[in-house]
Design a protein around this motif. Structure first.
Motif, mmCIF file in Angstrom:
data_model
loop_
_atom_site.group_PDB
_atom_site.id
_atom_site.type_symbol
_atom_site.label_atom_id
_atom_site.label_comp_id
_atom_site.label_asym_id
_atom_site.label_seq_id
_atom_site.Cartn_x
_atom_site.Cartn_y
_atom_site.Cartn_z
ATOM 1 N N GLU A 232 28.929 38.378 -6.812
ATOM 2 C CA GLU A 232 28.117 39.511 -7.159
ATOM 3 C C GLU A 232 28.840 40.817 -7.237
ATOM 4 N N ASP A 233 28.382 41.912 -8.013
ATOM 5 C CA ASP A 233 29.087 42.638 -8.197
ATOM 6 C C ASP A 233 29.087 43.825 -6.780
ATOM 7 N N ASP A 234 29.927 44.521 -6.496
ATOM 8 C CA ASP A 234 30.116 45.453 -5.131
ATOM 9 C C ASP A 234 29.151 46.671 -5.321
ATOM 10 N N GLY A 235 28.710 47.097 -6.103
ATOM 11 C CA GLY A 235 27.828 48.421 -6.396
ATOM 12 C C GLY A 235 28.773 49.306 -7.100
ATOM 13 N N THR A 236 29.548 49.149 -7.907
ATOM 14 C CA THR A 236 30.435 50.007 -8.502
ATOM 15 C C THR A 236 29.741 50.172 -10.101
ATOM 16 N N ALA A 237 29.530 51.558 -10.463
ATOM 17 C CA ALA A 237 28.948 51.618 -11.687
ATOM 18 C C ALA A 237 29.684 52.842 -12.305
ATOM 19 N N THR A 238 29.271 53.031 -13.722
ATOM 20 C CA THR A 238 29.485 54.328 -14.163
ATOM 21 C C THR A 238 29.050 55.689 -13.667
ATOM 22 N N THR A 239 27.837 55.694 -12.844
ATOM 23 C CA THR A 239 27.267 56.682 -12.417
ATOM 24 C C THR A 239 27.863 56.864 -10.824
ATOM 25 N N GLY A 240 28.819 56.217 -10.414
ATOM 26 C CA GLY A 240 29.223 56.220 -9.139
ATOM 27 C C GLY A 240 29.059 55.126 -8.165
ATOM 28 N N LEU B 246 36.178 48.906 -0.082
ATOM 29 C CA LEU B 246 36.356 47.987 -1.302
ATOM 30 C C LEU B 246 37.675 48.373 -1.999
ATOM 31 N N ASP B 247 37.812 49.587 -2.416
ATOM 32 C CA ASP B 247 38.987 49.977 -3.029
ATOM 33 C C ASP B 247 40.294 49.390 -2.616
ATOM 34 N N ARG B 248 40.443 49.039 -1.402
ATOM 35 C CA ARG B 248 41.751 48.872 -0.845
ATOM 36 C C ARG B 248 42.085 47.465 -1.465
ATOM 37 N N TYR B 249 40.937 46.650 -1.743
ATOM 38 C CA TYR B 249 40.861 45.292 -2.151
ATOM 39 C C TYR B 249 40.750 44.992 -3.709
ATOM 40 N N ARG B 250 40.348 46.105 -4.442
ATOM 41 C CA ARG B 250 39.881 45.755 -5.761
ATOM 42 C C ARG B 250 41.145 45.513 -6.643
ATOM 43 N N THR B 251 41.154 44.562 -7.348
ATOM 44 C CA THR B 251 42.386 44.204 -8.204
ATOM 45 C C THR B 251 42.323 44.705 -9.593
ATOM 46 N N LYS B 252 40.921 44.850 -10.039
ATOM 47 C CA LYS B 252 40.741 45.389 -11.394
ATOM 48 C C LYS B 252 40.224 46.920 -11.265
ATOM 49 N N GLY B 253 40.505 47.542 -12.383
ATOM 50 C CA GLY B 253 40.120 48.898 -12.263
ATOM 51 C C GLY B 253 38.662 49.254 -12.460
ATOM 52 N N ARG B 254 38.249 50.297 -11.936
ATOM 53 C CA ARG B 254 36.968 50.471 -11.906
ATOM 54 C C ARG B 254 36.500 50.714 -13.379
ATOM 55 N N LEU C 234 19.564 52.938 4.487
ATOM 56 C CA LEU C 234 19.892 54.364 4.437
ATOM 57 C C LEU C 234 21.274 54.741 4.938
ATOM 58 N N LEU C 235 21.658 53.945 5.963
ATOM 59 C CA LEU C 235 23.062 54.271 6.550
ATOM 60 C C LEU C 235 24.039 53.804 5.469
ATOM 61 N N ALA C 236 24.083 52.767 5.047
ATOM 62 C CA ALA C 236 24.812 52.316 3.787
ATOM 63 C C ALA C 236 24.993 53.419 2.775
ATOM 64 N N MET C 237 23.781 53.962 2.182
ATOM 65 C CA MET C 237 23.703 54.760 1.186
ATOM 66 C C MET C 237 24.367 56.146 1.759
ATOM 67 N N ARG C 238 24.223 56.534 2.986
ATOM 68 C CA ARG C 238 25.066 57.815 3.307
ATOM 69 C C ARG C 238 26.560 57.494 3.511
ATOM 70 N N GLU C 239 26.823 56.280 3.696
ATOM 71 C CA GLU C 239 28.537 55.836 3.996
ATOM 72 C C GLU C 239 28.743 55.346 2.853
ATOM 73 N N ARG C 240 28.296 55.500 1.549
ATOM 74 C CA ARG C 240 28.738 54.890 0.445
ATOM 75 C C ARG C 240 30.262 55.349 -0.204
ATOM 76 N N ALA C 241 30.493 56.542 0.385
ATOM 77 C CA ALA C 241 31.962 56.834 0.125
ATOM 78 C C ALA C 241 33.012 55.996 0.743
ATOM 79 N N ARG C 242 32.587 55.914 1.979
ATOM 80 C CA ARG C 242 33.572 55.187 2.793
ATOM 81 C C ARG C 242 33.380 53.737 2.460
ATOM 82 N N ILE C 243 32.396 53.267 2.206
ATOM 83 C CA ILE C 243 32.258 51.696 1.668
ATOM 84 C C ILE C 243 33.066 51.658 0.581
ATOM 85 N N ASP C 244 33.057 52.652 -0.490
ATOM 86 C CA ASP C 244 33.680 52.295 -1.811
ATOM 87 C C ASP C 244 35.268 52.525 -1.295
ATOM 88 N N GLU C 245 35.487 53.175 -0.203
ATOM 89 C CA GLU C 245 37.074 53.299 -0.143
ATOM 90 C C GLU C 245 37.487 52.137 0.808
#
Length: 573
Positions: A200-208, A161-169, A148-159
């Motif tokens: 494994e994928d990191d949780g990124t999807a077209t739905t967010g 992960l985005d620091r390291y992503r080399t391919k576009g979402r 539940l904590l990870a889902m609440r903080e999903r925007a922070r986690i996404d941010e």
């Protein structure tokens, strides 16, 4: 409690670092993670042995320590390995514990089948640990608060992960349904790219971005996409891209899913309080699980990244880098079939984690055993280097147990030759072993076990068929008739010397001495190139007369195996 100063080696240095980072009054936690997606091979064993050795050193110093092994049995089934019926492809995407075991297995599911062999091997190697099933942890709701904590903080986690992503979402747009064969093909293609968690994928999807992956309530697979989540109610909607099944659940009550790997791993660090956990090269590059996890664990879960050395790959003589996703590779059980547990432990203890090394399944195992025996001799003589002595000590015992050793450590190459020549006949084997050293005769096979048994398995399973030794049953009359007089004389000298030299060392001296006598040289003559050529020619002659080849097992051992009477017959004396 006073620290016990140990030898300066890589294990001690990590133990020092971990103890310094530990909180007073709390057990030190070292961790490993293993995925029972297939045979757990000798490369995976480094994931266990590195923290095991460090934990054992900490335990030796009187600290409370636990070595956790997380069985990643809630991971998805990625591909059907070679040798498994193709219909197992219908289970791709399900948790490993929901996949039927391979045909003929006595275990209830795929994960338990592949865990079992590793559990037995770790017991044989004296590895003390506490196993954790991730299936049990997730399905019983143990990680509910963390999910539940990870889902609440999903925007922070996404941010993060985005620091390291080399391919576009993925491009935002309408969802497109996939046919079954397309989904399965994608799953299989993903499996081909790596062995598991690192890809494994990191949780990124077209739905967010959502760091949680549910297993479908209809097909049981993880080919799902979270489409909506409400932080207040924890209502989560998802759709299965395989069969179109949709469902809305309360995540506060839902236990059929797991965090994506790059979030799951740091969550566990915080949950278990892990202080030491190594990772392979595939997890340690920039943007990979270990690196990203270090930020997620501190910024999201309020924990800290463990001390985590990168470990290099383990290879097999003649084989490329091992990968459990690509065909059959040797397992710890395979290695323990041909070598003693202490030797296998030593191979991991003597090399720093970032040093790659190979484990020999071919004839190199004989040289490996020679090194092991030479080290034991140096230790007995007090001449071993401190780090080498420490590695040997960590191999032969742990804080809680001493591993079995062979009472009379006859050279592995000698045992292999004897087993090869006698085809494992106990009576003949004991006769030869008894004659090896008249000063210290072996009187029972138990004195050379378990090493003898390991050599027997090696000969039976690893030795090339064309390298096996078949001693002649009758003299080669044609060859004997064609010999020159000097060759006949060398054979007469050999036969005459048997009576007083019937031991391994005596026969060795005799065999090298006959060409010296033939050349009119004293016995203590140092070998020259000319003498070496003569000795080699003499050895070839004996090999041809005894086994019909120009090479074979060590000649003194071969003569002991043949026996004096039979030897005289075969060389025409």
């Amino acid at each position: 409690m006073a620290e016990v100063a140990g030898p300066v080696d890589w294990v001690s240095r990590f133990a020092d670092e971990v103890i310094a980072a530990a909180e007073p009054g709390r057990p030190v936690v070292c961790a490993s993670g293993l995925s029972p997606s297939g045979p757990i091979h000798l490369g995976n064993l480094r994931e266990v042995m590195t923290p095991h050795l460090v934990a054992d050193e900490i335990r030796r110093r009187g600290h409370e320590v636990v070595h956790l092994i997380s069985w990643d049995d809630y991971d998805r089934f990625r591909k059907v390995p070679a040798g498994i019926p193709p219909e197992w492809a219908e289970h791709i995407g399900k948790p490993l514990t929901a996949v039927p075991a391979p045909p003929g297995s006595r275990f209830p599911n795929w994960a338990e089948h592949f865990k079992a062999a590793m559990i037995d091997s770790l017991a044989e190697m004296g590895v003390e640990y506490r196993g954790i099933s991730q299936t049990e942890m997730y399905t019983c709701g143990a990680y509910r608060d963390q999910v539940l904590l990870a889902m609440r903080e999903r925007a922070r986690i996404d941010e993060i992960l985005d620091r390291y992503r080399t391919k576009g979402r993925p491009a935002k747009g309408p969802k497109q349904s996939q046919k079954l064969d397309e989904a399965e093909a994608a799953a299989a293609a993903a499996a081909e790219e790596g062995s598991g968690a690192a890809d494994e994928d990191d949780g990124t999807a077209t739905t967010g971005y959502f760091p949680y992956k549910p297993y479908c309530g209809e097909c049981g697979k993880d080919l799902t996409t979270v489409t909506a989540y409400d932080d207040q109610s924890t209502a989560m909607a998802y759709e299965c891209t395989l069969d179109g099944f949709t469902e809305t659940v309360l995540l506060s009550e839902f236990n059929r899913g797991k965090l994506v790997w790059k979030v799951d791993w740091p969550m566990r660090w915080a949950y278990e309080g892990v202080l030491f956990e190594p990772s392979g090269v595939d997890h340690s590059s920039p943007g990979s699980s270990f690196v990203v996890g270090g930020q997620i664990v501190s910024e999201v879960f309020g924990g800290r990244q463990p001390i985590g050395p990168m470990y290099a790959f383990v290879g097999i003589s003649g084989m490329a880098k091992m990968s459990s996703s690509r065909g059959a590779v040797p397992t710890p059980a395979d290695a323990l079939g041909i070598m003693e547990p202490a030797l296998l432990r030593w191979l991991y203890a003597r090399r720093r984690p970032n040093q790659s090394f190979k484990i020999a399944f071919d004839a190199e195992i004989q040289r490996m055993y020679d090194e092991w025996d030479a080290l034991a001799a140096k230790i007995a003589a007090g001449t071993a280097a401190p780090a080498d002595e420490a590695a040997h000590d960590r191999a032969v015992r742990t804080a809680g147990t001493t591993l079995p050793v062979t009472p009379v450590p006859i050279a592995y190459r000698t045992l292999a030759s004897i087993v090869d020549i006698t085809t494992g006949d106990d009576e003949q084997t004991l006769r030869i072993l008894h004659d090896l050293d008249p000063q210290r005769p072996v009187t029972a096979l138990a004195e050379v076990r378990p090493r003898l048994d390991k050599a027997q398995v090696w000969v039976n399973t690893q030795m090339d068929a064309d390298a096996r030794t078949q001693v002649r049953t009758e003299p080669d009359k044609e060859l004997l008739a064609s010999l020159e007089e000097d060759q006949r004389e060398s054979l007469r000298l050999l036969a005459a010397g048997l009576t007083g030299n019937w031991s391994l060392s005596g026969l060795t001296t005799l065999l090298y001495g006959v060409p010296k006598t033939m050349a009119g040289l004293p016995a203590d003559t140092k070998p020259t190139n000319e003498l070496k050529v003569a000795q080699r020619a003499f050895f070839v002659l004996i090999y041809r007369l005894l086994i019909g080849k120009e090479t074979g097992p060590r000649l003194p051992t071969l003569l002991l195996a043949v026996g004096a009477d039979r030897l005289r017959t075969l060389i025409g004396q």
